[in-house]
Write an enzyme that holds these catalytic residues in place. Structure first.
Site, PDB file in Angstrom:
ATOM      1  N   CYS A  12      43.734 -17.507 -56.581  1.00 20.75           N
ATOM      2  CA  CYS A  12      43.052 -18.462 -57.452  1.00 20.75           C
ATOM      3  C   CYS A  12      41.546 -18.320 -57.195  1.00 20.75           C
ATOM      4  O   CYS A  12      41.137 -17.622 -56.260  1.00 20.75           O
ATOM      5  CB  CYS A  12      43.497 -19.880 -57.124  1.00 20.75           C
ATOM      6  N   HIS A  41      47.010 -16.342 -46.419  1.00 23.82           N
ATOM      7  CA  HIS A  41      48.290 -15.989 -45.791  1.00 23.82           C
ATOM      8  C   HIS A  41      48.748 -14.627 -46.274  1.00 23.82           C
ATOM      9  O   HIS A  41      49.741 -14.504 -46.983  1.00 23.82           O
ATOM     10  CB  HIS A  41      49.335 -17.065 -46.070  1.00 23.82           C
ATOM     11  N   HIS A  76      40.652 -24.104 -47.785  1.00 28.24           N
ATOM     12  CA  HIS A  76      41.297 -25.405 -47.508  1.00 28.24           C
ATOM     13  C   HIS A  76      40.335 -26.488 -47.051  1.00 28.24           C
ATOM     14  O   HIS A  76      40.638 -27.664 -47.131  1.00 28.24           O
ATOM     15  CB  HIS A  76      42.270 -25.259 -46.324  1.00 28.24           C
ATOM     16  N   CYS A  98      36.759 -24.515 -50.971  1.00 25.92           N
ATOM     17  CA  CYS A  98      36.831 -24.521 -52.435  1.00 25.92           C
ATOM     18  C   CYS A  98      36.080 -25.751 -52.957  1.00 25.92           C
ATOM     19  O   CYS A  98      36.264 -26.853 -52.435  1.00 25.92           O
ATOM     20  CB  CYS A  98      38.288 -24.568 -52.879  1.00 25.92           C
ATOM     21  N   GLU A 128      44.726 -28.566 -45.510  1.00 23.83           N
ATOM     22  CA  GLU A 128      43.821 -29.214 -46.475  1.00 23.83           C
ATOM     23  C   GLU A 128      43.809 -30.730 -46.262  1.00 23.83           C
ATOM     24  O   GLU A 128      42.749 -31.370 -46.288  1.00 23.83           O
ATOM     25  CB  GLU A 128      44.255 -28.884 -47.911  1.00 23.83           C
ATOM     26  N   THR A 166      45.312 -30.746 -53.418  1.00 24.42           N
ATOM     27  CA  THR A 166      45.083 -30.008 -54.676  1.00 24.42           C
ATOM     28  C   THR A 166      46.331 -29.311 -55.223  1.00 24.42           C
ATOM     29  O   THR A 166      46.469 -29.154 -56.430  1.00 24.42           O
ATOM     30  CB  THR A 166      43.979 -28.933 -54.494  1.00 24.42           C
ATOM     31  N   CYS A 194      44.678 -29.461 -58.557  1.00 22.55           N
ATOM     32  CA  CYS A 194      44.047 -28.294 -59.175  1.00 22.55           C
ATOM     33  C   CYS A 194      45.127 -27.596 -60.000  1.00 22.55           C
ATOM     34  O   CYS A 194      46.263 -27.447 -59.552  1.00 22.55           O
ATOM     35  CB  CYS A 194      43.536 -27.372 -58.083  1.00 22.55           C
ATOM     36  N   SER A 222      56.644 -15.948 -49.253  1.00 25.70           N
ATOM     37  CA  SER A 222      55.761 -16.789 -50.054  1.00 25.70           C
ATOM     38  C   SER A 222      56.565 -17.657 -51.011  1.00 25.70           C
ATOM     39  O   SER A 222      57.234 -17.162 -51.920  1.00 25.70           O
ATOM     40  CB  SER A 222      54.797 -15.890 -50.828  1.00 25.70           C
ATOM     41  N   SER A 266      48.786 -15.338 -52.857  1.00 23.53           N
ATOM     42  CA  SER A 266      48.113 -14.624 -51.765  1.00 23.53           C
ATOM     43  C   SER A 266      48.219 -13.102 -51.913  1.00 23.53           C
ATOM     44  O   SER A 266      48.102 -12.370 -50.940  1.00 23.53           O
ATOM     45  CB  SER A 266      48.665 -15.092 -50.417  1.00 23.53           C
TER      46      SER A 266
END
Ligand code: F3S
Length: 281
Positions: A12, A41, A76, A98, A128, A166, A194, A222, A266
């Site tokens: 992102c 990650h 984060h 971010c 985060e 987020t 987000c 993931s 990621s």
């Protein structure tokens, strides 16, 4: 065969920005460089950076032990005490938090200073959320489930400010806010979700719907890639989950018209491009 790559595949905006920041620091050549926690990650990226001299700090204690160098804050974000510690130690701070996360920090700082109880909708163990808590003037409450929301006991008319992690699911956020609404607090709700994840999923669904075969790239552990795979599989039976270009079996794609490609959050751009090239050639 025609190939269509999702625009939202992979990193992102915030993660791309953080990774770019680390490489920029490497370019500058001022050592030593540290990241506070792994920048993303993805082992390939972290290892590549390690080879370029970037070390990962795994704890506050490790940060405390430093005497020189640059510390990069990842997307984060972190709590205020980490910034203070970096400054106290005379280290250089490069902040790659971010901007969307930064906005939450500013909100909770302001609202808690004004006397509101901060309620964070999210996972208490997520870095985060840890960081957001670290900007509240009074201890924040973290709510992740409807049970926790039901069990919350604050006096009627208490002033509260509700924010969200987020990456939290929007529908679940709404449900939890609804439960909290019944408690008649004097509340301010700031939807800080987000939509990068949602956009990636929507686009993957659209491409899979028109594609004859679909490739989803991402790490085997993931969870967001797993989710992408499930979404694509529903629209397109010929959906394949791969980690790198080496896993690509062109044999099964050969007689295909349109091949769609997407990737988890990621997955570096380089891996996506390699897969795209291999399909086109
Ligand atoms: Fe990414 Fe920032 Fe959103 S890190 S998921 S763009 S909040």
């Amino acid at each position: 065969m025609q190939v269509k790559v999702a625009k939202s595949a992979g990193f992102c905006f915030g993660v791309q920005r953080a990774v770019d920041t680390v490489y920029e620091q490497v370019e500058k050549g001022i050592r030593p460089i540290y990241t506070y926690g792994p920048i993303i990650h993805n082992e390939v990226v972290v290892q590549d950076l390690e080879e370029k001299g970037v070390r990962v700090l795994d704890s506050k204690e490790e940060l405390e032990a430093l005497t020189e160098g640059t510390v990069i804050i990842r997307s984060h974000g972190v709590g205020r005490e980490i910034y203070d510690l970096i400054q106290k130690k005379g280290l250089i701070c490069v902040d790659a938090t971010c901007p969307f996360v930064k906005k939450i920090h500013r909100t909770v700082e302001k609202e808690s200073a004004a006397g509101r109880q901060i309620i964070i909708i999210g996972n208490d163990k997520h870095p985060e959320v840890e960081g957001i808590k670290g900007w509240c003037h009074t201890p924040a409450i973290v709510v992740e489930s409807s049970e926790q929301a039901e069990a919350l006991e604050l006096a009627e008319n208490s002033s509260v400010c509700i924010v969200s992690q987020t990456t939290f699911n929007y529908k679940k956020f709404q449900d939890l806010v609804e439960i909290l609404d019944k408690k008649r607090y004097d509340r301010v709700v700031v939807n800080t979700i987000c939509n990068a994840t949602e956009e990636r999923q929507t686009e993957a669904r659209q491409i899979a719907d028109e594609a004859d075969a679909m490739i989803v790239i991402g790490g085997s552990h993931s969870s967001n890639t797993q989710k992408l795979f499930e979404i694509c599989r529903k629209e397109c039976e010929n959906t394949y989950y791969i980690q790198t270009v080496d896993d690509l079996n062109l044999g099964v794609l050969r007689s295909t018209g349109l091949v769609g490609i997407t990737a988890g959050a990621s997955t570096p751009k380089k891996i996506i491009e390699e897969v795209q090239k291999r399909c086109q050639n």
